[in-house]
Design a protein around this motif. Structure first.
Motif: not given
Length: 570
Positions: A217-222, A253-256, A319-320, A332-334
């Motif tokens: 979310v917003d470039g931060r991983t949890k 808002g999770a990007e992935w 899908i990666y 990649l863009e996300h």
């Protein structure tokens, strides 16, 4: 060795035995918690169930764990790097076979388990997945799925490889989903899940932290790892919360969202509306003789929608499914590269990983690349270390005067500290000068720790007797106890003790005793970690020993009191 050195070695051995006992307890699977009627809303905090999709009107079908009531059909999509085995059971990827990455017995690495939810399957409740029979057909370089619900909602899926200018490491596919309301009534859905598939440990003694669910979310991983389900991990099995069967978290808002093991990941990124939920479940696997391990399967939740008759809902997903190759993920863009979770040492990790790969492109051997990396880092720090060694020798020469001050003011610690600092100032000595190289080495060491723990480039890389630089260099096991004998970490601890014996004795006795535990700490960190890290630190220690020998051949530093500016004027 003197008595002090023997004490340090004994403490290292005893503590290592305790550490091995702790690890063995951590690796033992705990009893699984069977999900009952109340299992679905289980969550670490009350907020975790927020945004949970409600059951939809899709017809029931057999759960993923049971054999389907229809004949399963398989279609394949393949490029030079990955083969996707697509199933009509839920309309998704049953298995992703990595053609250029080998597992045990020289078989290719396979992501996802065909016994669990296929990657890309649409489900309402992943704890009890409904996987109906889709029509499956090939359309050129793509595979299309189709299924019609009882409400005459036509679900169409199309899965294909994205075009890329890269000539290798192409693990990205796109899943396009269309839901067309062909009925006479409006159709609404409060939310749905896209299955991520599953991630399985690569080795029987992988740390639980390697197998995990993660989101960005917003470039931060949890995220969480498989230890969470057993009670949160705690030291010697003391959990932080009761054992739980399921995990569900609101992630607006999770990007992935992704499931990962140490070196591979299956990551799904919505290309339109972002994910709002992450779900996971742990399950047992037995890949090794009578030894269980924990795997994880996951799903990402998407917001709901409403369709009037004749309307169509469209969603696209990237899908990666492949190795955690940083430079490829970074294209990649996300923010997909954040799945590697380098943390606060991100910049250091990126530099070290890119530099190591550059050296490997010249030397064609990762063991030699690590030795070359160590050499370059040591040469850059050589002048700083020379100044630090000189500062330590000056402080060692000043020790008798400092001892006099400690005896004189032993009943007045404040005055003693003031006089000691005045002594440093009079002789122009920086008391922290000897610590500067260590301060610089700390981010390098932990950057290497984070980077080497996920550098798939080192997987199966051989060097001397080391069969895999990404794993401990175990050469044997102790009889009866069965504990591993790892040569390079023991050499690292021995070289560090040797280095400490050469270092000029500075500071008080308490500080020196604290420093005695440094080899023990690094042995803890490195013993069951990638052999590449211990190789780096052992080489770095040997360079430091060489530098100390060189410095000792120089004339000893002379202590000269500085003359103050006021005295010069007189």
């Amino acid at each position: 060795m003197d008595r002090t050195a023997w004490i340090v070695v004994s403490l290292c051995v005893i503590s290592l035995i305790v550490w091995e006992v702790y690890l063995s307890r951590q690796m033992q699977p705990k009893p699984a918690v069977a999900p009952g009627p109340s299992a679905v809303p289980l969550s670490p905090t009350p907020a975790l169930v927020a945004g949970t999709p409600a059951p939809s009107s899709l017809p029931t079908a057999t759960p993923a764990e049971a054999a389907p009531a229809f004949q399963e059909q398989i279609e394949t999509l393949r490029n030079s790097d990955v083969e996707l085995r697509l199933t009509n059971r839920g309309g998704g990827v049953a298995e992703a076979v990595l053609l250029n990455h080998k597992a045990e017995q020289n078989k290719p690495v396979v992501l996802n388990s065909s016994e669990h939810m296929p990657i890309g399957a649409i489900v309402d409740n992943p704890a009890v997945p409904v996987l109906p029979e889709y029509k499956i057909m090939r359309q050129g370089d793509a595979v299309q799925f189709e299924y019609t619900t009882a409400e005459r909602v036509i679900i169409r899926k199309k899965l294909f490889f994205q075009k890329s200018p890269e000539t290798k490491d192409n693990f990205v596919a796109e899943l396009d989903v269309d839901l067309e309301n062909a009925g006479a009534q409006s159709y609404s859905k409060t939310g749905y899940f896209i299955a991520l598939g599953s991630a399985v440990p690569l080795h029987p003694k992988d740390y639980p932290s390697y197998t995990r669910l993660a989101w960005c979310v917003d470039g931060r991983t949890k995220g969480i790892d498989v230890g969470w389900f057993g009670g949160g991990g705690g030291f010697f099995g003391l959990g932080q919360h009761p054992a739980r069967a399921l995990y569900e978290q609101s992630v607006a808002g999770a990007e992935w969202v992704a499931v990962s093991n140490q070196f591979f990941t299956t990551l799904v990124a919505p290309l339109g509306a972002k994910a709002n939920n992450a779900w996971a479940r742990r399950f047992d696997v037995t890949h090794w003789a009578d030894q269980k391990a924990f795997a994880i399967e996951g799903a990402l939740g998407m917001p709901g929608f409403q369709l009037q008759p004749g309307q169509t809902y469209t969603a696209k997903f990237e899908i990666y499914a492949g190795p955690k190759i940083y430079h490829r993920l970074a294209q990649l863009e996300h923010n997909e590269a954040e799945v590697m979770d380098f943390g606060i040492f991100k910049i250091v990790c990126q530099f070290l990983l890119n530099f190591m790969n550059l050296l490997h492109s010249w030397l064609k051997d990762y063991g030699l690349a690590i030795l070359a990396l160590t050499t370059v880092i040591k040469l850059v720090l050589w002048p700083i270390q020379n100044k630090a060694n000189r500062s330590m020798r000056q402080m060692s020469a000043l020790s008798p005067k400092m001892q006099e001050l400690r005896e004189k003011y032993k009943d007045d610690p404040t005055r003693m500290n003031q006089e000691v600092m005045k002594l440093y100032k009079d002789y122009g000595i920086n008391p922290v000068g000897g610590c500067l190289p260590m301060v610089i080495q700390i981010p390098i060491f932990f950057g290497l720790f984070k980077m080497l723990g996920q550098a798939v480039e080192l997987r199966n890389a051989k060097f001397l007797w080391v069969r895999d630089l990404s794993q401990p260099d175990t050469v044997a096991h102790l009889p009866i106890l069965g504990w591993p004998i790892n040569i390079i970490p023991l050499c690292m601890a021995a070289s560090q003790i040797w280095l400490m014996a050469m270092t000029p004795k500075t500071g008080d006795a308490t500080q020196r005793r604290v420093m005695m535990f440094t080899p023990l700490i690094f042995l803890f960190i490195c013993y069951n970690f990638a052999a590449a890290l211990a190789l780096y630190y052992t080489t770095q220690n040997l360079f430091s020993i060489l530098q100390f020998y060189q410095n000792k051949r120089q004339p000893p530093p002379t202590l000269e009191k500085r003359v103050s500016a006021g005295k010069r004027k007189r």
